[in-house]
Design a protein around this motif. Sequence first.
Motif, mmCIF file in Angstrom:
data_model
loop_
_atom_site.group_PDB
_atom_site.id
_atom_site.type_symbol
_atom_site.label_atom_id
_atom_site.label_comp_id
_atom_site.label_asym_id
_atom_site.label_seq_id
_atom_site.Cartn_x
_atom_site.Cartn_y
_atom_site.Cartn_z
ATOM 1 N N ARG A 1 23.790 -51.462 -20.828
ATOM 2 C CA ARG A 1 23.223 -50.851 -22.366
ATOM 3 C C ARG A 1 22.767 -50.878 -23.122
ATOM 4 N N ASP A 2 21.717 -51.151 -23.835
ATOM 5 C CA ASP A 2 22.331 -51.483 -25.112
ATOM 6 C C ASP A 2 22.572 -50.341 -26.121
ATOM 7 N N THR A 3 23.870 -50.647 -27.401
ATOM 8 C CA THR A 3 23.885 -50.053 -27.724
ATOM 9 C C THR A 3 23.113 -50.410 -29.916
ATOM 10 N N THR A 4 23.337 -49.159 -29.982
ATOM 11 C CA THR A 4 22.451 -49.837 -31.678
ATOM 12 C C THR A 4 23.419 -49.559 -32.835
ATOM 13 N N ALA A 5 22.918 -49.956 -33.960
ATOM 14 C CA ALA A 5 23.740 -49.210 -34.814
ATOM 15 C C ALA A 5 23.071 -48.605 -35.181
ATOM 16 N N GLY A 6 22.492 -47.364 -35.507
ATOM 17 C CA GLY A 6 21.811 -46.650 -35.753
ATOM 18 C C GLY A 6 21.199 -45.850 -34.935
ATOM 19 N N ILE A 7 20.795 -44.245 -34.725
ATOM 20 C CA ILE A 7 19.931 -43.543 -34.134
ATOM 21 C C ILE A 7 19.086 -42.343 -34.547
ATOM 22 N N ASP A 8 18.554 -42.298 -34.214
ATOM 23 C CA ASP A 8 17.946 -40.835 -34.556
ATOM 24 C C ASP A 8 18.622 -39.481 -34.001
ATOM 25 N N ALA A 9 18.823 -38.702 -34.781
ATOM 26 C CA ALA A 9 19.599 -37.266 -33.511
ATOM 27 C C ALA A 9 19.319 -36.181 -34.269
ATOM 28 N N ASP A 10 19.505 -35.226 -32.930
ATOM 29 C CA ASP A 10 18.677 -33.777 -33.190
ATOM 30 C C ASP A 10 20.441 -32.727 -33.778
ATOM 31 N N HIS B 1 23.040 -53.402 -40.907
ATOM 32 C CA HIS B 1 22.158 -53.248 -40.204
ATOM 33 C C HIS B 1 20.380 -52.717 -40.468
ATOM 34 N N GLU B 2 20.083 -52.921 -39.558
ATOM 35 C CA GLU B 2 18.727 -51.881 -39.145
ATOM 36 C C GLU B 2 19.433 -51.530 -38.200
ATOM 37 N N PRO B 3 18.189 -49.811 -37.889
ATOM 38 C CA PRO B 3 19.603 -48.689 -36.504
ATOM 39 C C PRO B 3 18.907 -49.372 -35.583
ATOM 40 N N ASP B 4 17.817 -50.608 -35.289
ATOM 41 C CA ASP B 4 17.572 -50.965 -33.968
ATOM 42 C C ASP B 4 18.685 -52.795 -34.118
ATOM 43 N N ASP B 5 19.374 -53.142 -34.590
ATOM 44 C CA ASP B 5 20.414 -53.990 -34.229
ATOM 45 C C ASP B 5 20.775 -53.470 -33.609
ATOM 46 N N LEU B 6 20.977 -54.435 -32.023
ATOM 47 C CA LEU B 6 21.990 -54.519 -31.064
ATOM 48 C C LEU B 6 23.360 -55.132 -31.365
#
Length: 93
Positions: free
Chosen positions: A52-61, A87-92
Motif C-alpha cells: 500500500r502506498d504511503t504519501t508524503a502528505g494527506i488531508d485529514a479531518d 515533496h508534493e503531498p502525493d509523492d510516494l
Amino acid sequence: MTDSTDDTARVWLVERTYSDDEQNIVILVYATPDGERYLRKERALTSFGDHRDTTAGIDADPRNLGETNAEKREQYASEAKRMAAEHEPDDLI
C-alpha cells in the motif's frame, strides 16, 4: 495547493515505525507543519505481497487530529516542514 481548508488539515509524514507489540503492524504518524497536531495511522500487513502506498502528505479531518505532547512537538514541526519543502503531498515515500 493550500495547506488546509475549513474541512481538512494538511498533515505531513513525520514518523514510520513498526509496532513492538504486534507483528506486521506499521505505524504512520502525520503532523501539521507547526507540530502541534498529529494523526496516527496503523496498517496491518497481511502478507509479504501486501503493498500500500504511503504519501508524503494527506488531508485529514481536523476532528481526527490529536494534540502533540511537548517533547514531540519540535521534532514533528521540523520534520513536517522538511517534508512539505521537499515533496508534493502525493509523492510516494
